[in-house]
Design a protein around this motif. Structure first.
Motif, PDB file in Angstrom:
ATOM      1  N   SER A  11       0.853  -1.186   0.000  1.00 44.38           N
ATOM      2  CA  SER A  11       0.000   0.000   0.000  1.00 44.38           C
ATOM      3  C   SER A  11       0.888   1.236   0.000  1.00 44.38           C
ATOM      4  CB  SER A  11      -0.890  -0.016   1.241  1.00 44.38           C
ATOM      5  OG  SER A  11      -1.879   0.959   1.139  1.00 44.38           O
ATOM      6  N   LEU A  12       0.751   2.073  -1.019  1.00 42.39           N
ATOM      7  CA  LEU A  12       1.565   3.284  -1.106  1.00 42.39           C
ATOM      8  C   LEU A  12       0.663   4.502  -1.045  1.00 42.39           C
ATOM      9  CD1 LEU A  12       4.450   4.549  -1.858  1.00 42.39           C
ATOM     10  CD2 LEU A  12       3.535   4.698  -4.156  1.00 42.39           C
ATOM     11  N   ARG A  13       0.982   5.429  -0.162  1.00 43.20           N
ATOM     12  CA  ARG A  13       0.285   6.718  -0.110  1.00 43.20           C
ATOM     13  C   ARG A  13       1.233   7.763  -0.669  1.00 43.20           C
ATOM     14  NH1 ARG A  13      -2.624   3.484   0.095  1.00 43.20           N
ATOM     15  NH2 ARG A  13      -4.152   2.800   1.621  1.00 43.20           N
ATOM     16  N   THR A  14       0.824   8.455  -1.705  1.00 44.52           N
ATOM     17  CA  THR A  14       1.748   9.354  -2.397  1.00 44.52           C
ATOM     18  C   THR A  14       1.796  10.735  -1.755  1.00 44.52           C
ATOM     19  OG1 THR A  14       0.152  10.258  -3.968  1.00 44.52           O
ATOM     20  CG2 THR A  14       1.166   8.164  -4.553  1.00 44.52           C
ATOM     21  N   ALA A  15       2.885  11.451  -2.020  1.00 44.80           N
ATOM     22  CA  ALA A  15       3.062  12.794  -1.463  1.00 44.80           C
ATOM     23  C   ALA A  15       2.369  13.863  -2.310  1.00 44.80           C
ATOM     24  CB  ALA A  15       4.555  13.106  -1.344  1.00 44.80           C
ATOM     25  N   GLN A  16       1.999  13.507  -3.554  1.00 47.27           N
ATOM     26  CA  GLN A  16       1.294  14.429  -4.470  1.00 47.27           C
ATOM     27  C   GLN A  16       2.009  15.775  -4.630  1.00 47.27           C
ATOM     28  OE1 GLN A  16      -2.753  13.832  -2.545  1.00 47.27           O
ATOM     29  NE2 GLN A  16      -3.335  14.110  -4.676  1.00 47.27           N
ATOM     30  N   THR A  17       3.294  15.714  -4.981  1.00 45.14           N
ATOM     31  CA  THR A  17       4.058  16.960  -5.140  1.00 45.14           C
ATOM     32  C   THR A  17       3.786  17.628  -6.482  1.00 45.14           C
ATOM     33  OG1 THR A  17       5.942  15.829  -6.159  1.00 45.14           O
ATOM     34  CG2 THR A  17       5.945  16.008  -3.751  1.00 45.14           C
ATOM     35  N   GLY A  18       3.277  16.853  -7.445  1.00 48.82           N
ATOM     36  CA  GLY A  18       3.048  17.404  -8.790  1.00 48.82           C
ATOM     37  C   GLY A  18       4.308  17.522  -9.620  1.00 48.82           C
ATOM     38  N   ASN A  19       5.482  17.117  -9.044  1.00 48.81           N
ATOM     39  CA  ASN A  19       6.760  17.319  -9.743  1.00 48.81           C
ATOM     40  C   ASN A  19       6.869  16.545 -11.050  1.00 48.81           C
ATOM     41  OD1 ASN A  19       7.624  19.020  -7.787  1.00 48.81           O
ATOM     42  ND2 ASN A  19       8.824  17.509  -6.661  1.00 48.81           N
ATOM     43  N   SER A  20       6.320  15.304 -11.080  1.00 46.74           N
ATOM     44  CA  SER A  20       6.546  14.482 -12.275  1.00 46.74           C
ATOM     45  C   SER A  20       5.729  14.963 -13.469  1.00 46.74           C
ATOM     46  CB  SER A  20       6.266  13.000 -11.991  1.00 46.74           C
ATOM     47  OG  SER A  20       4.965  12.807 -11.505  1.00 46.74           O
ATOM     48  N   THR A  21       4.763  15.848 -13.229  1.00 48.63           N
ATOM     49  CA  THR A  21       3.943  16.337 -14.352  1.00 48.63           C
ATOM     50  C   THR A  21       4.262  17.787 -14.720  1.00 48.63           C
ATOM     51  OG1 THR A  21       2.213  16.832 -12.732  1.00 48.63           O
ATOM     52  CG2 THR A  21       2.008  14.776 -13.929  1.00 48.63           C
ATOM     53  N   ALA A 565       7.095  -2.451   8.059  1.00 50.76           N
ATOM     54  CA  ALA A 565       6.477  -2.874   9.320  1.00 50.76           C
ATOM     55  C   ALA A 565       6.451  -1.718  10.322  1.00 50.76           C
ATOM     56  CB  ALA A 565       7.235  -4.070   9.894  1.00 50.76           C
ATOM     57  N   VAL A 566       7.576  -0.994  10.431  1.00 49.04           N
ATOM     58  CA  VAL A 566       7.656   0.136  11.374  1.00 49.04           C
ATOM     59  C   VAL A 566       6.682   1.242  10.947  1.00 49.04           C
ATOM     60  CG1 VAL A 566       9.155   1.978  12.248  1.00 49.04           C
ATOM     61  CG2 VAL A 566      10.040  -0.352  12.053  1.00 49.04           C
ATOM     62  N   ALA A 567       6.618   1.520   9.628  1.00 46.19           N
ATOM     63  CA  ALA A 567       5.726   2.573   9.116  1.00 46.19           C
ATOM     64  C   ALA A 567       4.268   2.242   9.416  1.00 46.19           C
ATOM     65  CB  ALA A 567       5.932   2.756   7.615  1.00 46.19           C
ATOM     66  N   ALA A 568       3.904   0.948   9.306  1.00 54.09           N
ATOM     67  CA  ALA A 568       2.525   0.532   9.594  1.00 54.09           C
ATOM     68  C   ALA A 568       2.186   0.798  11.057  1.00 54.09           C
ATOM     69  CB  ALA A 568       2.345  -0.946   9.266  1.00 54.09           C
ATOM     70  N   GLU A 569       3.130   0.487  11.955  1.00 53.61           N
ATOM     71  CA  GLU A 569       2.914   0.750  13.398  1.00 53.61           C
ATOM     72  C   GLU A 569       2.780   2.253  13.647  1.00 53.61           C
ATOM     73  OE1 GLU A 569       6.053  -0.969  15.727  1.00 53.61           O
ATOM     74  OE2 GLU A 569       5.758  -2.958  14.838  1.00 53.61           O
ATOM     75  N   MET A 570       3.644   3.043  12.996  1.00 46.13           N
ATOM     76  CA  MET A 570       3.609   4.502  13.193  1.00 46.13           C
ATOM     77  C   MET A 570       2.301   5.099  12.674  1.00 46.13           C
ATOM     78  SD  MET A 570       7.550   5.427  12.145  1.00 46.13           S
ATOM     79  CE  MET A 570       7.521   7.176  12.509  1.00 46.13           C
ATOM     80  N   GLU A 571       1.815   4.565  11.540  1.00 41.58           N
ATOM     81  CA  GLU A 571       0.555   5.073  10.974  1.00 41.58           C
ATOM     82  C   GLU A 571      -0.612   4.770  11.905  1.00 41.58           C
ATOM     83  OE1 GLU A 571      -0.254   5.843   6.681  1.00 41.58           O
ATOM     84  OE2 GLU A 571       0.912   3.991   6.448  1.00 41.58           O
ATOM     85  N   GLU A 572      -0.580   3.566  12.515  1.00 45.06           N
ATOM     86  CA  GLU A 572      -1.650   3.191  13.459  1.00 45.06           C
ATOM     87  C   GLU A 572      -1.691   4.149  14.635  1.00 45.06           C
ATOM     88  OE1 GLU A 572      -1.706  -0.900  14.753  1.00 45.06           O
ATOM     89  OE2 GLU A 572      -1.691  -1.618  12.677  1.00 45.06           O
ATOM     90  N   LYS A 573      -0.513   4.614  15.057  1.00 47.48           N
ATOM     91  CA  LYS A 573      -0.432   5.535  16.208  1.00 47.48           C
ATOM     92  C   LYS A 573      -0.605   6.991  15.779  1.00 47.48           C
ATOM     93  CE  LYS A 573       2.908   2.555  18.573  1.00 47.48           C
ATOM     94  NZ  LYS A 573       4.337   2.404  18.889  1.00 47.48           N
ATOM     95  N   GLY A 574      -0.735   7.222  14.446  1.00 47.17           N
ATOM     96  CA  GLY A 574      -0.889   8.595  13.963  1.00 47.17           C
ATOM     97  C   GLY A 574       0.390   9.391  13.967  1.00 47.17           C
ATOM     98  N   GLU A 575       1.551   8.677  14.000  1.00 45.41           N
ATOM     99  CA  GLU A 575       2.843   9.375  14.056  1.00 45.41           C
ATOM    100  C   GLU A 575       3.354   9.771  12.671  1.00 45.41           C
ATOM    101  OE1 GLU A 575       5.517   6.794  16.142  1.00 45.41           O
ATOM    102  OE2 GLU A 575       4.313   6.775  17.955  1.00 45.41           O
ATOM    103  N   THR A 576       2.793   9.197  11.637  1.00 46.89           N
ATOM    104  CA  THR A 576       3.233   9.518  10.274  1.00 46.89           C
ATOM    105  C   THR A 576       2.070   9.290   9.322  1.00 46.89           C
ATOM    106  OG1 THR A 576       4.914   9.092   8.602  1.00 46.89           O
ATOM    107  CG2 THR A 576       4.051   7.181   9.748  1.00 46.89           C
ATOM    108  N   LYS A 577       2.130   9.886   8.152  1.00 49.70           N
ATOM    109  CA  LYS A 577       1.056   9.650   7.182  1.00 49.70           C
ATOM    110  C   LYS A 577       1.516  10.044   5.785  1.00 49.70           C
ATOM    111  CE  LYS A 577      -1.463  14.040   7.745  1.00 49.70           C
ATOM    112  NZ  LYS A 577      -0.611  14.814   8.589  1.00 49.70           N
ATOM    113  N   GLY A 578       0.737   9.579   4.801  1.00 47.20           N
ATOM    114  CA  GLY A 578       0.965   9.992   3.417  1.00 47.20           C
ATOM    115  C   GLY A 578       2.277   9.501   2.852  1.00 47.20           C
ATOM    116  N   GLY A 579       2.817  10.291   1.913  1.00 47.88           N
ATOM    117  CA  GLY A 579       3.994   9.883   1.154  1.00 47.88           C
ATOM    118  C   GLY A 579       5.250   9.725   1.980  1.00 47.88           C
ATOM    119  N   SER A 580       5.289  10.262   3.215  1.00 42.82           N
ATOM    120  CA  SER A 580       6.517  10.183   4.013  1.00 42.82           C
ATOM    121  C   SER A 580       6.568   8.937   4.895  1.00 42.82           C
ATOM    122  CB  SER A 580       6.653  11.426   4.905  1.00 42.82           C
ATOM    123  OG  SER A 580       5.642  11.399   5.909  1.00 42.82           O
ATOM    124  N   ALA A 581       5.528   8.086   4.865  1.00 46.68           N
ATOM    125  CA  ALA A 581       5.448   6.960   5.800  1.00 46.68           C
ATOM    126  C   ALA A 581       6.663   6.041   5.712  1.00 46.68           C
ATOM    127  CB  ALA A 581       4.161   6.164   5.564  1.00 46.68           C
TER     128      ALA A 581
END
Length: 689
Positions: A11-21, A565-581
């Protein structure tokens, strides 16, 4: 009752920077600009995801070569006719470039009717000869037409031309691959420019694409999936998963086929376990499951189906064998007037078509029934759904796979399919992850320019993880890391780690032991199995270079798995989100272990995260059944493995001053000692005759 369960494996959540377009003053996006910087190279390999703009990048390069580099003609070679449309006329000067891209209608041989076989292709081969004799400068044809033309006209006829091969992974160095053999001869003659393009991150699933000496002549431009997806404007998320079912797939398909999503359905190959052996009936059943059929649209050939909620949808059938009907549907799908029309078609059902190069930007769901043996093919199918389009916030790939059956023979087949599905998921994680740039700790390199090392910056005495936003790359320092010495080993560590990882995750022994054998020591996988793969793949390299590649590949695989695995735990705790996970996950894992060394990385089972996902999606009884099948095939040490263990035992002795002990509580030390003992018994047996 059909049972089913989903594996949300990637599962990838993108940062949506618009840079590639975003385009520069010449109308070039980031990837195209990067390629254009290397326009002077005679041999260029472009590795870039589907939908990143490779076709237009090639137009920019070809026009510069034709106008500034004394190249007479540009010949674009694509694997199938449907992809030829990607190289239609483009008014590039309208966006600031010096010239426009034009192909005279008679020289786009992909638009000419006829099947690519020697009998029917004679006129196309003749056309290639006429083109070479004309004053026109650009031609588009299929791989097949080009092969026949080279056979007929000879290598020398193409001197002074640019030959650009799209979907380059179709080529291989195998003597049986005619195009690969011809390219080898072009390189040997050295009188053409070659541009090779692939949206795949491993060039062919088994055979090398080029001989090593030829490959070394190519300059490589890499644009990663990570850069591509994070640089999108609209697409926020990409999910890749597997859905297990029992019984007939046609009874389970509506559990995953959502008619409100723009979908490409790839039905199973007629030789697969999932197939009913009647592809036409399968298409009709899928349409019946969707709703009530209300005839065909006379203009497009699309089927009209009334859903249960009253909505009328349009279904394109590419499984249809009747050439007249199928050509009408293909023509309607390729119609440039409807390129930006989201409502032109809703669902496409295909078997062998609508994979690579098939450009339908609105596709939100690629649904594939039955396991595909080629990882290249899976990447290409996923690429159908990863194009950016207004209003398209999410995309997904689903693989519908039959669960293991009760009978032993079928269980083994189903287990193999499950293992292959896991291998594909592990590989996609590597493809979607940022690239790693590893250096040994205390190497003297220090911080690399362009990398952000976090709040405290670079610490010469601590663990450092830098991230370069622009290139989507990590810099990580690892204690004990072996540095590649030769140019070829450096190239492999920079460009080809995913090739090595592909071979490893497809290694059945490694997968089976890593997932289902609790007695397996991680180093048996990371040292012995990966070491064997690297040696077999690169026998010409020194032992030091082979070890460097092994370490870099295992580090990339295991750090991605741990970070996930670490990113999934952090997302559950609300410590990270989106493209930086994932970035946050890598940084947290590295900082938590404090002293990141290669021994620690080698002690991680590369498949532990995959097993955790499998454990959530398969019943305990099914997991036991699979483990039992694999346990029944367990074999003792081979002489090659014992020799490898004995070599590592010798290294252990040099470092510790003693040999590994068979009574050790450390499982890896014990395993090395078992390897030494096995070798001693083997030697004693041999000397006794």
């Amino acid at each position: 009752m059909t049972t089913s369960s989903a594996i949300p494996s990637v599962s990838l959540r993108t940062a949506q920077t618009g840079n590639s377009t975003k385009a520069n003053e010449f109308g070039m996006r980031t990837m195209q600009e990067r390629v254009y910087e290397r326009r002077g190279e005679q041999y260029l390999l472009i590795k870039s995801p589907p939908a990143s703009g490779k076709s237009r990048a090639l137009m920019f390069i070809a026009l510069d070569k034709l106008n500034n580099q004394n190249i007479k003609k540009a010949i674009i070679v694509v694997p199938e006719r449907s992809i030829g449309g990607s190289f239609a006329d483009e008014p590039l000067s309208k966006h600031g470039f010096h010239w426009d891209w034009t192909v005279q209608p008679q020289w786009n041989l992909c638009n000419a009717p006829g099947i690519d076989n020697p009998g029917i292709a004679k006129s196309k081969v003749k056309a290639v000869g006429q083109f070479l004799a004309s004053n026109d400068r650009a031609l588009v044809c299929t791989h097949a037409t080009f092969r026949f033309a080279v056979d007929e006209l000879g290598i020398e006829a193409f001197d002074g031309c640019l030959i650009a091969v799209d979907e380059f992974h179709h080529v291989s160095a195998s003597p049986d691959n005619r195009l690969g053999e011809q390219l080898g001869r072009f390189i040997a003659r050295d009188k053409v420019h070659l541009v090779a393009m692939t949206g795949s991150y491993f060039r062919g699933d088994a055979e090398a694409v080029l001989a090593p000496g030829d490959e070394a002549k190519f300059a490589t431009v890499t644009y990663t999936y990570y850069e591509q997806l994070n640089g999108y404007e609209h697409l926020k998320s990409l999910d890749i998963g597997y859905f297990f079912y029992s019984g007939r797939y046609l009874d389970a398909i509506m559990k995953v086929l959502d008619p409100s999503m723009k979908t490409i359905v790839h039905i199973p190959n007629v030789n697969s376990r999932e197939s009913t052996k009647d592809k036409v009936k399968e298409v009709n059943e899928i349409m019946d499951a969707l709703g009530k059929w209300e005839g065909e649209d006379p203009a497009t050939g699309f089927h009209r189906v009334r859903l249960k909620d009253g909505r009328l949808i349009k279904v394109a059938d590419l499984v249809e064998d009747e050439p007249g009907k199928r050509d009408k549907v293909i023509g309607a799908l390729k119609d440039p007037a409807h390129r930006n029309d989201r409502d032109h078609v809703d669902i496409i059902i295909a078997l062998g078509m609508a994979k690579e190069g098939f450009d339908w930007i609105w596709c939100e769901h690629a649904l594939t029934v039955g396991y595909r043996s080629s990882l290249t093919e899976i990447i290409q199918i996923i690429g159908r759904a990863t194009r950016d389009a207004p209003g398209k916030g999410s995309a997904r790939f689903t693989n519908l796979i039959a669960e293991p059956d009760a009978s032993e023979e079928v269980v083994v087949d189903a287990v193999n399919d499950t293992l292959k599905a896991i291998a594909a998921s592990l590989l996609m994680e590597q493809v979607l992850a940022p690239r790693f740039n590893f250096t040994p700790k205390n190497s003297g390199d220090g911080p690399l320019p362009g990398y952000n090392y976090g709040e405290g910056g670079y610490d010469p005495n601590g663990t450092n993880v830098g991230f370069n936003e622009e290139t989507g790359q990590f810099h990580m320092e690892i204690n004990g890391l072996v540095t590649p010495q030769s140019n070829e080993a450096k190239r492999i560590c920079q460009e080809d780690l995913n090739e090595v990882i592909t071979a490893f995750v497809q290694d059945k022994t490694a997968l089976e032991r890593g997932l289902f054998d609790e007695e397996t020591v991680p180093q048996e996988l990371t040292h012995v199995r990966m070491g064997k793969i690297v040696k077999e793949r690169y026998p010409e390299l020194s032992e030091e270079d082979q070890e460097a590649i092994r370490q870099h590949a295992i580090a990339a695989l295991n750090l991605t798995q741990k970070a996930k695995a670490v990113a999934a735990e952090m997302e559950e705790k609300g410590e990270t989100k989106g493209g930086s996970a994932l970035i946050d996950g890598v940084r947290k894992f590295a900082m938590d272990v404090r002293n990141l060394d290669i021994d620690l990385i080698d002690r991680i089972n590369p498949f532990e995260a995959a097993y955790a996902i499998l454990g959530k999606s398969m019943s305990e009884q099914m997991l036991k059944q699979v483990a039992a099948v694999i346990a029944g095939k367990k074999v003792s040490l081979t002489i090659e493995e014992a020799r490898d263990l004995a070599k590592r035992a010798l290294k252990f002795k040099i470092e510790r001053g003693r040999l590994p002990e068979i009574t050790s509580a450390d499982a890896w030390e014990k395993r090395m000692a078992e390897g030494v003992a096995f070798l001693q018994r083997y030697a004693a047996g041999s000397s006794n005759g």
